[in-house]
Design an enzyme around this catalytic site. Sequence first.
Site: not given
Ligand SMILES: *Cc1c(COP(=O)(O)O)cnc(C)c1O
Length: 395
Positions: A129, A214, A243
């Site tokens: 994701f 990521d 985050k």
């Molecule tokens: C939450 C998340 C995203 C997206 O972040 P947003 O601030 O919601 O755009 C991308 N990659 C990972 C692994 C995430 O947990």
Amino acid sequence: MISPVMPTYARAPLSFERGEGCWLIDDKGDRYLDFGAGIAVNALGHAHPALVEALSDQARRLWHTSNLYRVPGQEKLAELLIEHTFADTVFFTNSGAEAMEGCLKAARKFHSHNGSPERTRFVTFEGSFHGRTMFTIAAAGQDKLVNGFGPMPECFDRVPFGDHEALKAAIGPETAAVVIEPVQGEGGIVPVPAQCLKGLRELCDDHGVLLIFDEIQCGMGRTGKLFAHEWSGIEPDLMAVAKGIGGGFPVGAFLATETAAAGMTAGTHGTTYGGNPLAMAVASKVMEIMIAPGFLEHVSRVSGALRQGLEGLVAAHPDVFEHVRGEGLMLGLKCKTANMDVVNSARERGLLLVPAGDNVVRILPPLIIEQAEIDEALRRLEAAATSLESGEKAA
Ligand SMILES: *Cc1c(COP(=O)(O)O)cnc(C)c1O
């Protein structure tokens, strides 16, 4: 009639008025132990006094100037991040998805800048994701993300998670970068073994391909290191962060080595809000707290206790839970019953958890939790499991 707030979320019937540390208090005055932390965002809990002060102090002086001018808060936070990571340079965003987009753009720019404009494709993993923009949903490629939003950009080669042969086969002369979460979050808390990350680094180096991490969910102290990949001893070329870095204030960043950022010159990329003084004041304070002596040791210590407690729960309730997985305070309970039943039953007992893919319940408490809160959370989860065993489903 459609609701005034566009109905894209399946929300729990709760609304909170304030928070204190690991607790949330709803509009009826009921207290909830927050083991979801706004999906790994409230790393320092709710209303942390140092963050409230940093934000209020900045709010009284200056909110926004745009990136037409120097923003001293960006310079300060970039230096802190550089000092504590592989990176040489940082671009600030408002969200995780934008940070990922930045990584993907920078990787293509790197290759075009270095005379390989044909390197435009990305290798990504099943179950991953990376956000909800067009480019990042295409990267993950799951049906539930892309359905009805097509056509998708056709530049992603997705391989099964943990399939080294498929990965090797997917890398070719048009590959710009490999994109991976060192611990998959939404996919169900799936850590990539250190050996695999090492192998991936070698593979990328052998083929002249960049490696993008990521760490939006698994970074910022979540696993007991500042960034999860530090457990493997290898480093990426580009990394997306968000985050936890804002502790609840919306901010993200992408980090790069000097080499990987070679093409990112004036005018190539930008954002109006990104790196706004308010965000920088809060995120700098979050960084200062996390790099202070003892903070990450605390995460490792309490996560050991939490994990042990969860192992005990799994052993005691084999009809509800299958196993515990994850790193540090990024833990997943693989469930036998439906994960949403566990989430709902825990919520009715004042414990907030987050569902994930693969029928997993995520346990992502603020990194400042103490033993007493762990004990209380385990008691509530035990009660939830017991009620599910007796067949009584949560509303
Ligand atoms: C939450 C998340 C995203 C997206 O972040 P947003 O601030 O919601 O755009 C991308 N990659 C990972 C692994 C995430 O947990």
